[in-house]
Motif scaffolding. Structure first.
Motif, PDB file in Angstrom:
ATOM      1  N   VAL A 166      30.766  40.065  54.131  1.00 19.72           N
ATOM      2  CA  VAL A 166      30.107  40.236  52.839  1.00 19.72           C
ATOM      3  C   VAL A 166      30.711  39.172  51.929  1.00 19.72           C
ATOM      4  O   VAL A 166      31.760  38.597  52.252  1.00 19.72           O
ATOM      5  N   LEU A 167      30.094  38.883  50.812  1.00 19.40           N
ATOM      6  CA  LEU A 167      30.582  37.834  49.924  1.00 19.40           C
ATOM      7  C   LEU A 167      32.014  38.079  49.462  1.00 19.40           C
ATOM      8  O   LEU A 167      32.444  39.214  49.293  1.00 19.40           O
ATOM      9  N   ASP A 168      32.743  36.978  49.232  1.00 16.69           N
ATOM     10  CA  ASP A 168      34.007  37.060  48.507  1.00 16.69           C
ATOM     11  C   ASP A 168      33.738  36.769  47.033  1.00 16.69           C
ATOM     12  O   ASP A 168      32.579  36.601  46.622  1.00 16.69           O
ATOM     13  N   GLY A 169      34.798  36.721  46.227  1.00 17.76           N
ATOM     14  CA  GLY A 169      34.613  36.502  44.802  1.00 17.76           C
ATOM     15  C   GLY A 169      33.947  35.177  44.486  1.00 17.76           C
ATOM     16  O   GLY A 169      33.040  35.109  43.644  1.00 17.76           O
ATOM     17  N   GLN A 170      34.390  34.125  45.161  1.00 19.05           N
ATOM     18  CA  GLN A 170      33.786  32.809  44.921  1.00 19.05           C
ATOM     19  C   GLN A 170      32.322  32.799  45.321  1.00 19.05           C
ATOM     20  O   GLN A 170      31.483  32.203  44.637  1.00 19.05           O
ATOM     21  N   GLY A 171      31.998  33.456  46.429  1.00 16.55           N
ATOM     22  CA  GLY A 171      30.604  33.535  46.857  1.00 16.55           C
ATOM     23  C   GLY A 171      29.758  34.327  45.881  1.00 16.55           C
ATOM     24  O   GLY A 171      28.601  33.979  45.616  1.00 16.55           O
ATOM     25  N   ALA A 172      30.329  35.392  45.325  1.00 15.76           N
ATOM     26  CA  ALA A 172      29.590  36.179  44.335  1.00 15.76           C
ATOM     27  C   ALA A 172      29.313  35.350  43.087  1.00 15.76           C
ATOM     28  O   ALA A 172      28.218  35.424  42.507  1.00 15.76           O
ATOM     29  N   ALA A 173      30.302  34.549  42.653  1.00 15.45           N
ATOM     30  CA  ALA A 173      30.089  33.683  41.490  1.00 15.45           C
ATOM     31  C   ALA A 173      29.006  32.651  41.775  1.00 15.45           C
ATOM     32  O   ALA A 173      28.150  32.370  40.917  1.00 15.45           O
ATOM     33  N   ALA A 177      34.973  40.792  50.351  1.00 14.06           N
ATOM     34  CA  ALA A 177      35.428  39.848  51.376  1.00 14.06           C
ATOM     35  C   ALA A 177      35.963  40.506  52.646  1.00 14.06           C
ATOM     36  O   ALA A 177      37.007  40.107  53.157  1.00 14.06           O
ATOM     37  N   PRO A 178      35.280  41.515  53.201  1.00 12.11           N
ATOM     38  CA  PRO A 178      35.734  42.031  54.496  1.00 12.11           C
ATOM     39  C   PRO A 178      35.570  40.970  55.574  1.00 12.11           C
ATOM     40  O   PRO A 178      34.642  40.160  55.536  1.00 12.11           O
ATOM     41  N   ARG A 179      36.480  40.978  56.508  1.00 15.52           N
ATOM     42  CA  ARG A 179      36.465  40.019  57.615  1.00 15.52           C
ATOM     43  C   ARG A 179      36.674  40.760  58.926  1.00 15.52           C
ATOM     44  O   ARG A 179      37.126  41.905  58.939  1.00 15.52           O
ATOM     45  N   MET A 180      36.361  40.072  60.033  1.00 13.56           N
ATOM     46  CA  MET A 180      36.446  40.723  61.339  1.00 13.56           C
ATOM     47  C   MET A 180      37.046  39.755  62.351  1.00 13.56           C
ATOM     48  O   MET A 180      36.508  38.658  62.564  1.00 13.56           O
ATOM     49  N   ASP A 232      36.202  48.135  46.396  1.00 17.20           N
ATOM     50  CA  ASP A 232      37.319  49.074  46.295  1.00 17.20           C
ATOM     51  C   ASP A 232      37.141  50.192  47.313  1.00 17.20           C
ATOM     52  O   ASP A 232      36.088  50.340  47.919  1.00 17.20           O
ATOM     53  N   SER A 233      38.199  50.933  47.528  1.00 17.09           N
ATOM     54  CA  SER A 233      38.189  52.214  48.267  1.00 17.09           C
ATOM     55  C   SER A 233      38.232  52.073  49.780  1.00 17.09           C
ATOM     56  O   SER A 233      38.248  53.104  50.478  1.00 17.09           O
ATOM     57  N   TRP A 234      38.271  50.847  50.314  1.00 17.97           N
ATOM     58  CA  TRP A 234      38.319  50.681  51.770  1.00 17.97           C
ATOM     59  C   TRP A 234      39.364  49.642  52.149  1.00 17.97           C
ATOM     60  O   TRP A 234      39.437  48.576  51.528  1.00 17.97           O
ATOM     61  N   ALA A 235      40.160  49.954  53.204  1.00 14.93           N
ATOM     62  CA  ALA A 235      41.287  49.109  53.572  1.00 14.93           C
ATOM     63  C   ALA A 235      40.871  47.767  54.155  1.00 14.93           C
ATOM     64  O   ALA A 235      41.642  46.802  54.115  1.00 14.93           O
ATOM     65  N   HIS A 236      39.660  47.676  54.709  1.00 18.23           N
ATOM     66  CA  HIS A 236      39.264  46.416  55.338  1.00 18.23           C
ATOM     67  C   HIS A 236      38.737  45.385  54.335  1.00 18.23           C
ATOM     68  O   HIS A 236      38.459  44.255  54.714  1.00 18.23           O
ATOM     69  N   PHE A 237      38.595  45.758  53.078  1.00 20.44           N
ATOM     70  CA  PHE A 237      38.242  44.766  52.070  1.00 20.44           C
ATOM     71  C   PHE A 237      39.481  43.912  51.799  1.00 20.44           C
ATOM     72  O   PHE A 237      40.569  44.436  51.566  1.00 20.44           O
ATOM     73  N   THR A 238      39.336  42.606  51.825  1.00 21.84           N
ATOM     74  CA  THR A 238      40.486  41.712  51.634  1.00 21.84           C
ATOM     75  C   THR A 238      40.599  41.203  50.207  1.00 21.84           C
ATOM     76  O   THR A 238      41.564  40.505  49.883  1.00 21.84           O
ATOM     77  N   GLU A 239      39.626  41.524  49.351  1.00 22.79           N
ATOM     78  CA  GLU A 239      39.704  41.171  47.942  1.00 22.79           C
ATOM     79  C   GLU A 239      39.406  42.402  47.089  1.00 22.79           C
ATOM     80  O   GLU A 239      38.708  43.321  47.534  1.00 22.79           O
ATOM     81  N   THR A 240      39.921  42.382  45.870  1.00 24.65           N
ATOM     82  CA  THR A 240      39.727  43.479  44.943  1.00 24.65           C
ATOM     83  C   THR A 240      38.790  43.049  43.814  1.00 24.65           C
ATOM     84  O   THR A 240      38.379  41.883  43.728  1.00 24.65           O
ATOM     85  N   ARG A 241      38.510  43.985  42.923  1.00 25.63           N
ATOM     86  CA  ARG A 241      37.705  43.663  41.742  1.00 25.63           C
ATOM     87  C   ARG A 241      38.364  42.556  40.922  1.00 25.63           C
ATOM     88  O   ARG A 241      37.687  41.704  40.367  1.00 25.63           O
ATOM     89  N   ARG A 242      39.695  42.580  40.860  1.00 21.33           N
ATOM     90  CA  ARG A 242      40.384  41.542  40.097  1.00 21.33           C
ATOM     91  C   ARG A 242      40.155  40.163  40.704  1.00 21.33           C
ATOM     92  O   ARG A 242      40.035  39.165  39.967  1.00 21.33           O
ATOM     93  N   ASP A 243      40.069  40.063  42.023  1.00 24.75           N
ATOM     94  CA  ASP A 243      39.776  38.779  42.662  1.00 24.75           C
ATOM     95  C   ASP A 243      38.389  38.281  42.258  1.00 24.75           C
ATOM     96  O   ASP A 243      38.189  37.078  42.046  1.00 24.75           O
ATOM     97  N   VAL A 244      37.423  39.186  42.172  1.00 25.49           N
ATOM     98  CA  VAL A 244      36.080  38.804  41.729  1.00 25.49           C
ATOM     99  C   VAL A 244      36.129  38.330  40.279  1.00 25.49           C
ATOM    100  O   VAL A 244      35.525  37.303  39.925  1.00 25.49           O
ATOM    101  N   GLU A 245      36.860  39.047  39.435  1.00 24.64           N
ATOM    102  CA  GLU A 245      36.978  38.646  38.039  1.00 24.64           C
ATOM    103  C   GLU A 245      37.588  37.254  37.919  1.00 24.64           C
ATOM    104  O   GLU A 245      37.117  36.413  37.134  1.00 24.64           O
ATOM    105  N   THR A 246      38.622  36.982  38.715  1.00 27.35           N
ATOM    106  CA  THR A 246      39.263  35.663  38.682  1.00 27.35           C
ATOM    107  C   THR A 246      38.292  34.571  39.104  1.00 27.35           C
ATOM    108  O   THR A 246      38.235  33.497  38.493  1.00 27.35           O
ATOM    109  N   ALA A 247      37.502  34.830  40.151  1.00 27.59           N
ATOM    110  CA  ALA A 247      36.533  33.841  40.626  1.00 27.59           C
ATOM    111  C   ALA A 247      35.493  33.538  39.554  1.00 27.59           C
ATOM    112  O   ALA A 247      35.103  32.378  39.357  1.00 27.59           O
TER     113      ALA A 247
END
Length: 266
Positions: A214-221, A202-205, A238-253
């Motif tokens: 790029v997709l967020d967790g809900q979009g990936a689901a 879920a990077p945003r600009m 993971d590994s980049w500061a501009h990502f606004t969601e983590t793997r755990r957010d995807v798992e929750t979605a």
């Protein structure tokens, strides 16, 4: 009595979908996929943590090292490169790695910039790669959009990929895609897919009103549902500061969508 062609096709598809394709996420968007006897690497990023400028003027900050090094990855038959213009998809060490890889499949604009072994694939174009022992793997460029409609002048051209082959399950790699409409187009041609490697995070600009790049967790689901994917591997989370969601957010979605059993760690 012989079975009908329809029954035979269903049987072949079921057999192909029962093959687990080895997929290993190495950090960020970098994923090693072993398919049909070939080794594919997506968006190679092996540089250490630090700040990396982008063509848009935005500085991208890497926060964690890769899980491995190019030497530890070993031989690669082809790089599947979503795009070359952002350091979180192709960094300095990733560019150096391209010189040692027989083929790099990417967008036409990226291929023109990179030269060397980079080969252009426009959306829906395919190339066949010989498999060890005979047969081929078909790599098809899947359409992708790195943000909202009209973002291309700012963020550039990107692509996803599909891997197919006789007796092999279908694998979809999204690349930096934010468009579920394009996922629907892909699903109309290829669903159900066996394995979907979905870039999320879920990077945003701000320059695009904080629209998803790029997709967020809900979009990936939702993409997993559209594709009828048996297995989903999340990358680019993971590994980049501009990502606004983590793997755990995807798992929750995926849990909220009732798809937790499809999401696999890799």
């Amino acid at each position: 009595m012989s079975s009908s062609p329809t029954v035979r096709r269903v049987a072949v598809a079921a057999t192909a979908r029962s093959i687990d394709v080895p997929v290993r996420v190495l950090g960020g968007p970098t994923v090693l996929i072993e398919y049909g006897g070939l080794r594919f690497l997506t968006d190679p990023t092996f540089d250490g943590p630090g700040d990396y400028p982008s063509p848009s003027g935005r500085t991208l900050t890497k926060t964690a090292p890769s899980a491995t090094t190019p030497a530890e990855v070993g031989p690669v038959d082809a790089v599947l490169l979503s795009h070359d213009q952002h350091a979180d998809n192709l960094d300095h060490s990733g560019r150096a790695l391209l010189a040692d890889v027989p083929r790099t499949l990417t967008t036409p604009t990226a291929a023109a910039r990179l030269g060397g072994t980079a080969e252009p694939l426009a959306p829906w174009e395919s190339v066949e790669l010989p498999r060890p022992g005979g047969g081929t793997v078909t790599v098809t460029a899947a359409p992708a959009l790195h943000g909202p409609e009209g973002c291309e002048p700012l963020l550039g051209e990107v692509t996803g990929f599909l891997l197919t082959g006789s007796g092999l399950p279908t694998v979809y790699i999204s690349g930096d895609n934010a468009s579920l409409d394009l996922v629907r187009e892909i699903a109309a041609r290829y669903a159900p897919v066996d394995t979907a490697v979905l870039f999320a995070g879920a990077p945003r600009m701000p320059a695009l009103d904080d629209a998803l790049l790029v997709l967020d967790g809900q979009g990936a689901a939702k993409a997993a549902q559209l594709l009828g994917a048996r297995r989903v591997v999340a990358a680019h989370v993971d590994s980049w500061a501009h990502f606004t969601e983590t793997r755990r957010d995807v798992e929750t979605a995926f849990e909220e969508a009732g798809l937790a059993d499809r999401l696999r760690s890799a």
